[in-house]
Design an enzyme around this catalytic site. Structure first.
Site, PDB file in Angstrom:
ATOM      1  N   GLU A 114      25.395  68.363   7.222  1.00  0.00           N
ATOM      2  CA  GLU A 114      26.641  67.480   6.938  1.00  0.00           C
ATOM      3  C   GLU A 114      26.496  67.089   5.715  1.00  0.00           C
ATOM      4  OE1 GLU A 114      29.319  67.780   8.642  1.00  0.00           O
ATOM      5  OE2 GLU A 114      28.301  68.881  10.477  1.00  0.00           O
TER       6      GLU A 114
ATOM      7  N   THR B   7      17.534  57.002  26.623  1.00  0.00           N
ATOM      8  CA  THR B   7      15.949  56.600  26.823  1.00  0.00           C
ATOM      9  C   THR B   7      14.970  56.851  25.831  1.00  0.00           C
ATOM     10  OG1 THR B   7      15.640  58.538  27.697  1.00  0.00           O
ATOM     11  CG2 THR B   7      16.138  57.045  29.308  1.00  0.00           C
TER      12      THR B   7
ATOM     13  N   GLY C  44      -2.139  85.008  44.671  1.00  0.00           N
ATOM     14  CA  GLY C  44      -1.975  85.652  45.733  1.00  0.00           C
ATOM     15  C   GLY C  44      -0.567  86.435  45.918  1.00  0.00           C
TER      16      GLY C  44
ATOM     17  N   ARG D  39      41.761  48.701  28.868  1.00  0.00           N
ATOM     18  CA  ARG D  39      42.777  49.094  27.823  1.00  0.00           C
ATOM     19  C   ARG D  39      42.206  49.057  26.386  1.00  0.00           C
ATOM     20  NH1 ARG D  39      46.840  46.908  31.395  1.00  0.00           N
ATOM     21  NH2 ARG D  39      47.613  48.847  32.759  1.00  0.00           N
TER      22      ARG D  39
ATOM     23  N   ASN E  19      34.451  67.896  23.611  1.00  0.00           N
ATOM     24  CA  ASN E  19      35.200  66.915  22.897  1.00  0.00           C
ATOM     25  C   ASN E  19      36.810  67.231  23.250  1.00  0.00           C
ATOM     26  OD1 ASN E  19      32.927  65.907  21.669  1.00  0.00           O
ATOM     27  ND2 ASN E  19      33.360  67.400  19.713  1.00  0.00           N
TER      28      ASN E  19
ATOM     29  N   ARG F 100      41.690  65.628   6.136  1.00  0.00           N
ATOM     30  CA  ARG F 100      40.331  65.578   6.899  1.00  0.00           C
ATOM     31  C   ARG F 100      39.906  67.081   7.227  1.00  0.00           C
ATOM     32  NH1 ARG F 100      39.852  61.027  11.530  1.00  0.00           N
ATOM     33  NH2 ARG F 100      37.550  61.372  11.862  1.00  0.00           N
TER      34      ARG F 100
ATOM     35  N   HIS G 252      31.150  76.681  13.651  1.00  0.00           N
ATOM     36  CA  HIS G 252      31.580  76.541  15.151  1.00  0.00           C
ATOM     37  C   HIS G 252      31.437  77.844  16.164  1.00  0.00           C
ATOM     38  CE1 HIS G 252      33.911  72.405  14.819  1.00  0.00           C
ATOM     39  NE2 HIS G 252      32.565  72.323  15.193  1.00  0.00           N
TER      40      HIS G 252
ATOM     41  N   LYS H  66      36.717  58.646  15.935  1.00  0.00           N
ATOM     42  CA  LYS H  66      36.759  59.870  16.914  1.00  0.00           C
ATOM     43  C   LYS H  66      35.870  59.704  18.157  1.00  0.00           C
ATOM     44  CE  LYS H  66      37.923  63.942  14.533  1.00  0.00           C
ATOM     45  NZ  LYS H  66      37.882  65.198  14.540  1.00  0.00           N
TER      46      LYS H  66
ATOM     47  N   LYS I   1      33.394  60.567   3.895  1.00  0.00           N
ATOM     48  CA  LYS I   1      33.781  60.731   5.259  1.00  0.00           C
ATOM     49  C   LYS I   1      34.934  59.526   5.226  1.00  0.00           C
ATOM     50  CE  LYS I   1      34.162  61.548   9.656  1.00  0.00           C
ATOM     51  NZ  LYS I   1      33.751  62.460  10.936  1.00  0.00           N
TER      52      LYS I   1
ATOM     53  N   HIS J  53      24.154  72.059  16.032  1.00  0.00           N
ATOM     54  CA  HIS J  53      25.541  72.189  15.380  1.00  0.00           C
ATOM     55  C   HIS J  53      25.102  72.326  13.889  1.00  0.00           C
ATOM     56  CE1 HIS J  53      29.100  70.781  14.012  1.00  0.00           C
ATOM     57  NE2 HIS J  53      28.800  69.926  13.358  1.00  0.00           N
TER      58      HIS J  53
ATOM     59  N   VAL K 218      24.934  67.902   2.800  1.00  0.00           N
ATOM     60  CA  VAL K 218      25.130  69.024   1.743  1.00  0.00           C
ATOM     61  C   VAL K 218      26.427  69.518   1.824  1.00  0.00           C
ATOM     62  CG1 VAL K 218      24.139  71.349   0.957  1.00  0.00           C
ATOM     63  CG2 VAL K 218      22.714  69.693   1.991  1.00  0.00           C
TER      64      VAL K 218
ATOM     65  N   MET L  22       2.409  81.793  42.463  1.00  0.00           N
ATOM     66  CA  MET L  22       1.162  81.203  43.213  1.00  0.00           C
ATOM     67  C   MET L  22       0.166  82.282  43.236  1.00  0.00           C
ATOM     68  SD  MET L  22       1.478  78.038  44.183  1.00  0.00           S
ATOM     69  CE  MET L  22       0.586  78.345  46.009  1.00  0.00           C
TER      70      MET L  22
ATOM     71  N   ASN M 211      35.612  70.280   7.191  1.00  0.00           N
ATOM     72  CA  ASN M 211      35.575  71.209   8.022  1.00  0.00           C
ATOM     73  C   ASN M 211      34.723  72.469   7.358  1.00  0.00           C
ATOM     74  OD1 ASN M 211      36.062  70.719  10.688  1.00  0.00           O
ATOM     75  ND2 ASN M 211      38.352  70.577  10.206  1.00  0.00           N
TER      76      ASN M 211
ATOM     77  N   GLU N 222      43.767  63.148  11.204  1.00  0.00           N
ATOM     78  CA  GLU N 222      43.470  64.533  10.840  1.00  0.00           C
ATOM     79  C   GLU N 222      44.674  65.447  10.548  1.00  0.00           C
ATOM     80  OE1 GLU N 222      40.378  66.011  13.347  1.00  0.00           O
ATOM     81  OE2 GLU N 222      40.234  68.039  12.106  1.00  0.00           O
TER      82      GLU N 222
ATOM     83  N   HIS O  20      32.437  74.898   8.808  1.00  0.00           N
ATOM     84  CA  HIS O  20      32.718  74.714  10.471  1.00  0.00           C
ATOM     85  C   HIS O  20      33.312  75.595  11.168  1.00  0.00           C
ATOM     86  CE1 HIS O  20      30.977  70.698   9.361  1.00  0.00           C
ATOM     87  NE2 HIS O  20      30.921  70.339  10.668  1.00  0.00           N
TER      88      HIS O  20
ATOM     89  N   THR P  70      22.126  56.106  14.858  1.00  0.00           N
ATOM     90  CA  THR P  70      20.594  56.166  14.734  1.00  0.00           C
ATOM     91  C   THR P  70      20.162  57.539  14.003  1.00  0.00           C
ATOM     92  OG1 THR P  70      20.225  56.754  16.738  1.00  0.00           O
ATOM     93  CG2 THR P  70      19.948  54.448  16.270  1.00  0.00           C
TER      94      THR P  70
HETATM   95  N1  LIG Z   1      33.111  61.808  16.723  1.00  0.00           N
HETATM   96  C1  LIG Z   1      32.788  62.675  15.413  1.00  0.00           C
HETATM   97  O1  LIG Z   1      33.677  62.698  14.565  1.00  0.00           O
HETATM   98  C2  LIG Z   1      31.814  63.527  15.738  1.00  0.00           C
HETATM   99  C3  LIG Z   1      31.405  64.185  14.344  1.00  0.00           C
HETATM  100  C4  LIG Z   1      30.422  65.055  14.609  1.00  0.00           C
HETATM  101  C5  LIG Z   1      29.577  65.413  15.596  1.00  0.00           C
HETATM  102  N2  LIG Z   1      30.108  64.479  16.849  1.00  0.00           N
HETATM  103  C6  LIG Z   1      29.278  64.640  18.073  1.00  0.00           C
HETATM  104  O2  LIG Z   1      27.929  64.124  17.859  1.00  0.00           O
HETATM  105  C7  LIG Z   1      27.040  64.665  18.981  1.00  0.00           C
HETATM  106  C8  LIG Z   1      25.770  65.144  18.178  1.00  0.00           C
HETATM  107  O3  LIG Z   1      25.311  63.965  17.436  1.00  0.00           O
HETATM  108  P1  LIG Z   1      23.539  63.843  17.237  1.00  0.00           P
HETATM  109  O4  LIG Z   1      23.123  65.119  16.479  1.00  0.00           O
HETATM  110  O5  LIG Z   1      23.299  62.681  16.862  1.00  0.00           O
HETATM  111  O6  LIG Z   1      23.132  64.281  18.756  1.00  0.00           O
HETATM  112  P2  LIG Z   1      22.382  63.267  19.599  1.00  0.00           P
HETATM  113  O7  LIG Z   1      23.063  62.124  19.752  1.00  0.00           O
HETATM  114  O8  LIG Z   1      22.014  63.954  20.743  1.00  0.00           O
HETATM  115  O9  LIG Z   1      20.955  62.748  19.001  1.00  0.00           O
HETATM  116  C9  LIG Z   1      19.998  63.595  18.713  1.00  0.00           C
HETATM  117  C10 LIG Z   1      18.592  63.570  19.450  1.00  0.00           C
HETATM  118  O10 LIG Z   1      17.769  62.681  18.598  1.00  0.00           O
HETATM  119  C11 LIG Z   1      17.587  61.282  19.360  1.00  0.00           C
HETATM  120  N3  LIG Z   1      17.512  60.335  18.176  1.00  0.00           N
HETATM  121  C12 LIG Z   1      18.510  59.646  17.635  1.00  0.00           C
HETATM  122  N4  LIG Z   1      18.312  58.822  16.756  1.00  0.00           N
HETATM  123  C13 LIG Z   1      16.957  58.646  16.673  1.00  0.00           C
HETATM  124  C14 LIG Z   1      16.022  57.914  16.168  1.00  0.00           C
HETATM  125  N5  LIG Z   1      16.330  57.070  15.444  1.00  0.00           N
HETATM  126  N6  LIG Z   1      14.719  58.076  16.528  1.00  0.00           N
HETATM  127  C15 LIG Z   1      14.355  58.978  17.432  1.00  0.00           C
HETATM  128  N7  LIG Z   1      15.199  59.561  18.079  1.00  0.00           N
HETATM  129  C16 LIG Z   1      16.481  59.511  17.623  1.00  0.00           C
HETATM  130  C17 LIG Z   1      18.555  61.159  20.490  1.00  0.00           C
HETATM  131  O11 LIG Z   1      17.881  60.573  21.367  1.00  0.00           O
HETATM  132  C18 LIG Z   1      18.630  62.735  20.684  1.00  0.00           C
HETATM  133  O12 LIG Z   1      17.713  63.141  21.600  1.00  0.00           O
HETATM  134  C19 LIG Z   1      27.810  65.815  19.339  1.00  0.00           C
HETATM  135  O13 LIG Z   1      28.205  65.395  20.517  1.00  0.00           O
HETATM  136  C20 LIG Z   1      29.040  65.922  18.569  1.00  0.00           C
HETATM  137  O14 LIG Z   1      30.257  66.349  19.138  1.00  0.00           O
HETATM  138  C21 LIG Z   1      31.072  63.548  16.787  1.00  0.00           C
END
Ligand SMILES: NC(=O)c1ccc[n+]([C@@H]2O[C@H](COP(=O)([O-])OP(=O)(O)OC[C@H]3O[C@@H](n4cnc5c(N)ncnc54)[C@H](O)[C@@H]3O)[C@@H](O)[C@H]2O)c1
Length: 1613
Positions: free
Chosen positions: A210, A60, A904, A146, A178, A286, A297, A168, A272, A309, A212, A902, A290, A282, A293, A155
């Site tokens: 990530e 949203t 009272g 499938r 995950n 790969r 983690h 992944k 990456k 994270h 850095v 509330m 980490n 991996e 991490h 984004t």
């Molecule tokens: N597949 C993989 O290799 C891999 C690697 C690292 C992390 N992950 C996964 O990625 C997820 C975390 O991703 P994330 O940090 O992007 O979190 P996220 O997807 O929850 O995004 C963070 C927040 O920023 C908002 N947002 C994103 N882009 C925006 C934009 N341009 N403008 C305004 N709001 C924006 C989103 O709506 C959300 O509220 C975790 O579930 C993690 O497990 C996967």
């Protein structure tokens, strides 16, 4: 949700971005640029396989920001592509943002929707969003029909550089993140960097972790860009908005900053992509990604979701870099640079970083203990068996291996620990080391580093500076010199060498002000340097942080001004910030007068710049004694080394000719001489040899004399050249004391000397007197005092003097053989010096706050362990024994508690009561607001309306939650505070506890109908409607919920008199719990039991049966699933929301009823049918809701079944502890024998991952299963990691006897046991006594005369009822001396003490409880055993007897509240002291004392006055009558005092401590006036109950004890 589009008119031209492509897996699939929307559709239509339907899935947040653009561009691009063909479908699906969407349920919902929309295999799925969307949507694409084609449009920054690349995909499950997913490569990944402008700042930082990290493992060049351009990169993010949002569309319109941003992100993505290409699944390389991490983690597992994270990874990176440093692979400079770089992007770099503290809160943070982290790391996928593997850096931009490296647990744990356990160094190791040459290079001297930098920058040519100390000063100075183009520099040898290319004194005006933080030396040196700029216009501002702006700069500025420089103070006269105006005259030079009594740095500042002045400088130091001459000498000597000569023409006058520095090719910064004392002293104390190659006889540092002037006279062999020092210590124990030594020239080294003096016992006279160190009383701490305190812990005597310390040496073998814990006062020198003593002390030592050495020598512990060979392991000094239990949390006790609810409901009354009890301030937010605005609330509302009132409320609330009031107060908010969203946000963000009081609305409505003071609710809104509306708002804003319902204890909704006292008591209990000041937890150090309630209604046990059936227990279990058996819910449909809500309210009432009826901690259990309970397994949501509620209601323990939703509850558990349980009702899977226990071990691991206490219940098939279970327990249980393990069934009973903690028990009063084979506390104790696990103890009554005492009958009845083999007997004696052998006997279990020994016994005891201390008398002795030590603790339960009886009486007869009443104590002897303390405990504020001898009454009044608001004496009881006391306590033997009838007005309670005869004159008189009476015998029983509970640590069988006393009493009196 669907949108298809037909073009009606000619389409607008496409705005096609210029992009860069990055290859991944052999294809150019990654496309980067700015404003990509048009480009994306064109590319998809033209270059990817056509689809009939495009499904764009987003959240949203992004829907609102970007989806319209995507829709419009879709239509436009299609029109350009195939104008004549109908466009395919574009469907949009939107999710809630956040990790919770990444679930199987959401995936299913998307799939169902796509099927409903008739999506076929030629559908393309597009993920527009962060990592959550990418992972989830990728998984949908991977499995839909499938597998269908898929495009990523990341984004968030994290998604761009990490999650979108590599294919992944995954969803989360309750068992972990995950865990279910697939590899599914996207066809394209479009990175539109313009969208980063809307990304929240914190998410940007999250992604930068990530970036850095990647640079740190892969590219030194990228790392340098990241570290030096942080500000530019941040600003670039916003530039996508420039030019109406088109900046960067083409290369030509890309700003410099945008180019930089693109470079940085593309570089990271490229790494990456490269790694993924070479190791898609991996299997090897790969793993490098980490880095940071493994530890990150583990931190995340505890602190998520409050800490993100990337924030956890940032801390993980620094800690893992420290591991590499510890192993000798990485230099300290690199660790520092890495930390600085992360910090520059708003990321935390240490566990105690304020960013983490703020986000996680103290309570949660307290859970991040090294042992816990190790445990979590133990289940990392990357481990090989139990071997942990970390990515180790070799330098910034390169890893040690192209894969993770094996690392010992001890090193990882030590790196994460806040304390360090050191030594002792074994004697064999010493003899081996003595023959080896150990070389240690301590860090560079700070003063020399600063000067070298300044000299090289002003000099000509290139200079390689080695061993430079990296401090804030050097960092800031480099930045400032560079900003003025004064020099250029680069790092070599992984930061070990700084190459400075000097600018020859040519400087230009910096673009911005020079910000110097709190770097004192830099600010002084630069103040003169800036004047060298020879520009004829412009000015430069030199500024610093708030602390810096307080520090004096006056004398230097005065001297420069007089010399013709134009400098003005921008704020305060005499301090930074300064504005230096450039006049074209530079630094004039000539005769300069400078007051040099404040700081030698002023002198050095002028000296260092003097050769570049317009005229030769004659510097005259004026204004009294010149301070720190050695530092001036150091500056002059170093100027000489750089080719400029200073002539000292008089004592305080120097001449410096014009000239220029010529840089030596290499300059090695001399080591810090104070630091060098530690490795040298190590050799001295351990009898080994050590060389410091970077400091010698030519040193200008005072502390450099330490080797020759201290170590040599103490018996060491010292060899020194101009630049090196080697020390060999005498054989261990051979150091000699120095009679008296003046350490004035090397004050900082006195701590090292004191430690050596502590064991310098070779000669008979072994006292060393250190003098000349008065300044050390006021360093980082009072160091002399600190050394006295800490040396004493080793058994070394000292004396503290105004200008020194005397140390009386101790033989090494006679030092404390225990392991003392050394407190460091956050002082690096205390830590380092005492760590040397730990190297020889027999038990070594634990050094707390080990990180304090970071101030001068962060690598000290590495050096001590690696180079000097001292044994070191991490020590978790942050955890108190109670905290060691995993999951235990201590919220900052002093965070204020906020009350909402509330109007009272009782916020004020309860809040005030709790504030009194906890010693906090009570604050009513409405009062605060009225004072603040200067109007009453009705006035504000009438004059300015509700919105204005709410605005004021927000302001006052925000102030209270962030200012001083956020500590040490209870803050009651107005009822409507939650109506404003801002207020709710404030409450949610607040890290202290927010408690919501939940009302019985009938009571509140009734109360409010009488409240005329406050403005009414709007006429249209009924109070019930208001409540209905606010209910969810309260729920979302609070951490805890407390039910206030006076009718709970009465029948049929009638109020129970006195109920309020219980409501108050249990509210206070919740406040204690929520703040962590009393968590009411079961002691895991000794066996414990809990009774499981099986009736469907707690009321069935009230009033009398509950105390009886909890006897012998330490906790009580509320089996919520069994509450379903009430007729009301037996056939209810729990899936129905309304029914569910009704059940939750019912459970809340039951829970609260249980609270009001028992002091025991509660275990809240919702047992499902497959696990032997009653709760339907499919009512998951309701079960979860109940478990979350349990945490909100403050249940001490919450039982959660493993394999379920445990992880969710575990991460939300606040101060509750989670019991993660698993039952095997057949006994086929959970087997205990080693070899057969694979499943049990797996379940144990899983239980520990999601619970604080593991509970594994099997079923016995044969008797041997009990011994196997016991052996399993012995292998896996400890008080810190508790395990409840037992076998159900009749044959399994013995396993219950042997269970180490929280054994479930039944009681004969319970109609059914909650599980097969359950036995009672009595049976368990009897069995334990039989098999030798509960040895018989002897208890006594000390006093005389005592033959008539009912105590033996009372306590022996209790022991019998509990099945304990103990005995209680009389020990009549008139002197306490006779008691010593009794107290010393091994089987002494405890004693009661009566007249005449209540005070005389005190000297025989080890300590007193605060109550006994205050009362000044002991009536109970409790032996407390810890390890092998036993302490005799004196306590007083007399007052508890009075408190309990008066509370009960008040409860029954509704006497006025204690706080509002006056009490009268008759008598002023020993017992009246307990009476006064009892009244204080009850909250009574006004007390009168009457005694025949008034002087004694007055004495007592004087002594106890501080406990009361008013405490006075009366000479006649008639006078007391005037104050209408509601509570009267008689403490003198029944006598014939005249008790005027007027004394007993109204309703009240009289209590007489005398129990012979039963009816004393006081009680008779009170009874005549219809007062409630408490007989002395009741107090006797009540205090005995407390006594027994303190001895046995379990609930006393009160009824048996009472019956025993009464039967003896009836016989005797
Ligand atoms: N597949 C993989 O290799 C891999 C690697 C690292 C992390 N992950 C996964 O990625 C997820 C975390 O991703 P994330 O940090 O992007 O979190 P996220 O997807 O929850 O995004 C963070 C927040 O920023 C908002 N947002 C994103 N882009 C925006 C934009 N341009 N403008 C305004 N709001 C924006 C989103 O709506 C959300 O509220 C975790 O579930 C993690 O497990 C996967």
């Amino acid at each position: 949700m669907s949108a298809s589009s037909d073009a009606q008119t000619a389409p607008r031209p496409l705005r096609l971005a210029e992009v860069e492509a990055i290859p991944v897996l052999g294809q150019d699939s990654i496309v980067c640029g700015f404003h990509l929307v048009d480009y994306i559709w064109k590319d998809i239509f033209e270059n990817l396989k056509a689809a009939s339907t495009y499904v764009l899935i987003t959240d949203t947040n992004l829907l609102a920001l970007y989806v319209e653009k995507y829709k419009e561009a879709f239509a436009t691009a299609w029109q350009h592509h195939r104008p004549s063909v109908t466009a395919p479908r574009l469907l949009i699906y939107t999710l809630q943002p956040g990790e919770t969407s990444k679930s199987r349920a959401t995936k299913g919902a998307i799939e169902d929707w796509m099927l409903e929309q008739k999506c076929t295999r030629d559908t393309m799925v597009l993920a527009l969003g962060g990592g959550v969307i990418g992972d989830l949507v990728g998984f949908v694409a991977a499995t839909f029909m499938r597998g269908v084609p898929f495009v990523q449009i990341p984004t968030s920054l994290l998604a761009m550089v990490d999650s979108s690349i590599g294919g992944k995909t995954a969803v989360d499950t309750p068992a972990g993140k995950n865990l279910i997913g697939a590899f599914w490569q996207p066809q394209r990944i479009f990175m539109d960097m313009a969208v980063l402008s809307t990304l929240p700042e914190r998410e940007f930082s999250n992604g930068m972790a990530e970036v850095v990290k990647t640079a740190a493992i892969w590219s030194p060049e990228e790392f340098e860009v990241l570290e030096s351009r942080a500000d530019d990169i941040r600003t670039a993010v916003l530039e996508g908005q420039k030019d109406g949002g088109s900046a960067g569309l083409t290369k030509a319109t890309r700003t410099v900053a945008q180019g930089l941003l693109l470079r940085v992100i593309a570089a990271s993505a490229r790494v990456k992509a490269h790694v993924v290409t070479h190791d898609e699944r991996e299997l090897g390389m790969r793993g490098l990604l980490n880095f940071g991490h493994t530890i990150g983690h583990a931190i995340e597992a505890i602190l998520s979701p409050q800490v993100l994270h990337g924030e956890c990874v940032a801390v993980g990176c620094v800690l893992e870099a420290e591991v590499a440093r510890r192993m000798g692979h990485l230099g300290e400079v690199s660790v520092k640079r890495l930390a600085r770089c992360l910090a520059a992007y708003g990321l935390p770099t240490a566990m105690d970083d304020p960013i983490i503290r703020r986000r996680a809160g103290d309570a949660k943070l307290a859970e991040v203990r090294p042992a816990r982290l190790m445990q979590v790391m133990g289940v990392d996928k990357k481990n090989i068996g139990t071997q942990k593997r970390l990515v180790l850096l070799k330098r910034l931009g390169q890893t040690l291996e192209m894969k993770p490296t094996n690392v010992d647990d001890a090193i990882i744990e030590a790196t994460m620990s806040d304390g360090m356990r050191v030594g002792p160094v074994a004697a064999e190791a010493v003899s081996a080391a003595a023959t080896l040459e150990t070389v240690v290079v301590p860090p560079g001297s700070k003063s020399i580093s600063n000067r070298a930098l300044q000299l090289a920058a002003l000099g000509q040519g290139e200079c390689r500076i080695k061993n430079l100390l990296h401090s804030d000063d050097t960092q800031v100075m480099l930045a400032a010199l560079q900003a003025m183009d004064g020099c250029s520099f680069r790092w070599e040898d992984d930061g070990d060498t700084l190459v400075v290319v000097g600018g020859g004194g040519q400087l230009r005006v910096a673009d911005q002000e020079l910000y110097l933080g709190n770097a004192g030396t830099a600010s002084r040196f630069l103040t003169t340097t800036v004047n060298l700029i020879d520009a004829s216009e412009g000015s430069t501002v030199v500024t610093g942080n708030a602390r810096m702006r307080q520090r004096p700069a006056g004398p230097l500025v005065d001297a420069l001004r007089t010399n013709g420089c134009v400098i003005e103070y921008c704020e305060r006269e005499g301090s930074l910030p300064l504005r230096i105006t450039h006049t074209g005259r530079g630094f004039p030079g000539g005769h300069i007068q400078l007051a040099a009594s404040v700081s030698s740095q002023y002198v050095s500042s002028i000296l260092l710049c003097a050769p570049y002045a317009q005229e030769a400088v004659r510097l005259e130091l004026v204004g009294g004694k010149v301070i720190s001459q050695p530092y001036i000498d150091m500056t002059i000597a170093m100027m000489e080394q750089f080719g400029c000569h200073v002539e000292r023409v008089a004592e305080n006058e120097y001449v410096i000719p014009r000239g220029a520095y010529s840089n030596p090719a290499e300059y090695v910064v001399e080591s810090d001489a104070s630091s060098a004392t530690y490795p040298l002293a190590f050799a001295a104390i351990t009898g080994t040899q050590c060389t410091v190659p970077s400091i010698g006889s030519s040193s200008l540092q005072g502390d450099a004399r330490f080797a020759v002037e201290v170590l040599r006279p103490m018996g060491c062999t010292v060899e020194q050249t101009a630049t090196t020092t080697t020390v060999r210590g005498p054989a261990r124990g051979g150091l000699q004391a120095l009679d008296e030594i003046d350490m004035e020239p090397m004050t900082d080294a006195f701590l090292t000397a004191a430690v050596l003096a502590a064991v310098a016992a070779a000669a008979p006279n072994c006292t060393t007197r250190i003098r000349g160190i008065a300044n050390q009383h006021v360093k980082e701490c009072d160091r002399i005092e600190a050394m006295c305190t800490e040396l004493a812990k080793f058994g070394v005597a000292t004396e503290n003097h105004a200008d020194g310390i005397d140390v009386h040496a101790q033989q090494i073998s006679k030092l404390n053989s225990e392991t003392p814990t050394v407190h460091c006062y956050d002082d690096h020198r205390v830590a380092m010096s005492l760590s040397l003593l730990a190297c020889v002390a027999p038990g070594g030592a634990v050094i707390e706050e080990r990180r304090c050495v970071g101030k001068t020598w962060p690598q000290w512990w590495d050096v001590l362990a690696r180079d000097l060979g001292a044994p070191t392991i991490g020590a978790d000094t942050g955890a108190t024994p109670a905290e060691v239990a995993p999951g235990s949390t201590t919220q900052a006790h002093d965070m204020s508690v906020v009350l909402i609810g509330m109007r009272g409901v009782g916020k004020t009354t309860l809040g005030q009561a709790a504030a009194r009890e906890l010693g906090l301030e009570f604050v009513d937010l409405d009062d605060l607001l009225e004072r603040d605005v200067g109007q009453t609330i009705p006035e504000i509302i009438n004059r300015s309306g509700w919105p204005t009132f709410r605005e004021h409320e927000t302001r006052v609330l925000a102030g209270a939650l962030s200012g001083e009031l956020s500590r040490g107060a209870i803050i009651a908010c107005g009822g409507g505070v939650v109506e404003s969203e801002t207020n709710r946000t404030l409450l949610k963000a607040y890290t202290g506890p927010v408690i919501c009081l939940t009302p019985n609305m009938e009571h509140v409505a009734e109360y409010l109908s009488h409240d005329k003071l406050r403005p009414a609710y709007a006429i249209t809104s009924d109070i019930h409607d208001v409540y209905g509306r606010r209910l969810p708002l309260y729920a979302e804003s609070c951490d805890y919920e407390y039910l206030v319902d006076k009718s709970l204890l009465g029948h049929d909704g009638a109020e129970q008199p006195g109920a309020w006292a219980l409501i108050e008591r249990d509210f206070i209990r919740l406040v204690h719990f929520s703040t962590g000041s009393n968590l009411n937890r079961v002691d895991m150090q000794r066996p414990s039991k809990f009774v499981s309630l099986t009736s469907p209604n707690v009321r069935d046990y009230l009033p009398a049966r509950l105390p009886a059936l909890t006897a012998g227990a330490q906790a009580v279990e509320l089996r919520v699933d069994l509450l379903l058996e009430t007729p009301e819910f037996a056939a209810a449909d729990l899936a129905d929301n309304k029914t569910g809500t009704e059940f939750v309210s019912h459970v809340h009432r039951q829970f609260t009823l249980l609270r009001h009826s028992s002091r025991l901690p509660v275990i809240f259990t919702v047992r499902t049918q497959p696990q032997g309970g009653r709760f339907p397994v499919d009512a998951v949501e309701l079960r979860l809701r109940l478990l979350h509620n349990a945490v909100q209601w403050g249940s001490e323990y919450v039982d959660v079944e493993v394999d379920d939703h445990a992880a969710q509850i575990y991460s939300a558990r606040r101060n509750s502890l989670v019991i993660a349980s698993f039952h095997d009702p057949i006994g086929a899977r959970l087997r205990w024998n080693a070899g057969e226990d694979e499943f049990a071990l797996e379940m144990l691991g899983r239980a520990r991952a999601c619970g604080d206490i593991a509970k594994l219940i099997s079923t016995a098939r044969n008797w041997e299963d009990n011994s196997a279970c016991h052996a399993f327990v012995q292998r896996h249980h400890s008080p810190a990691t508790p395990l409840i393990a037992l076998n159900m069934g009749y044959i399994g009973q013995m396993s219950r006897v042997l269970c180490p903690c929280l054994t479930p028990i039944t009681h004969s009063l319970l109609s059914v046991a909650s599980a097969p084979g359950q036995i009672s506390a009595k049976q368990i104790n009897e069995a334990r006594a039989l098999i030798g696990l509960l040895p018989a103890q002897r208890f006594y009554l000390f006093g005389t005369p005592i033959q008539q005492s009912p105590s033996p009958a009372m306590h022996n009845a209790a022991f019998a009822a509990l099945g304990m083999p103990h005995s209680y007997e009389l020990k009549e004696t008139s002197t306490v001396d006779a008691l010593e052998p009794v107290l010393a006997a091994e089987n002494f279990g405890g004693a009661s003490v009566t007249i005449p020994h209540k005070q005389a016994i005190i000297p025989l005891l080890d300590c007193l409880t605060p109550a006994a201390e205050r009362i000044g008398a002991v009536n109970t002795i409790i032996p407390v055993v810890e390890g092998v030590q036993r302490q005799l603790v004196g306590d007083n339960t007399d007052y508890l007897g009075i408190v309990g009886c008066l509370r009960q009486a008040q409860f029954e007869c509704s006497a006025p509240s204690f706080t509002a009443s006056t009490a009268l104590v008759i008598g002023a002897g020993g017992t009246s002291r307990a009476a006064l303390y009892a009244l204080h405990t009850l909250g009574v504020r006004c007390v009168l004392i009457f005694n025949r001898t008034e002087a004694r009454a007055q004495e007592l009044a004087d002594e106890f006055a501080p406990l009361f608001e008013k405490l006075s004496t009366v000479t006649q009881l008639e006078d007391a009558a005037a104050s209408a006391p509601a509570y009267i306590i008689g403490t003198i033997p029944a006598s014939d005092i005249y008790l005027p009838e007027a004394l007993f007005s109204g309703v009240g309670v009289a209590l007489d401590m005398a129990y012979k005869p039963r009816w004393t004159p006081l009680l008779e008189a009170a009874s005549r006036r219809k007062w409630a009476v408490v007989h002395g015998v009741a107090v006797l029983i009540e205090q005995g109950i407390h006594q027994l509970e303190k001895w046995t640590h379990s609930v006393a069988p009160a009824k048996y004890m009472g019956d025993a006393v009464h039967s003896k009493y009836n016989m005797d009196f």
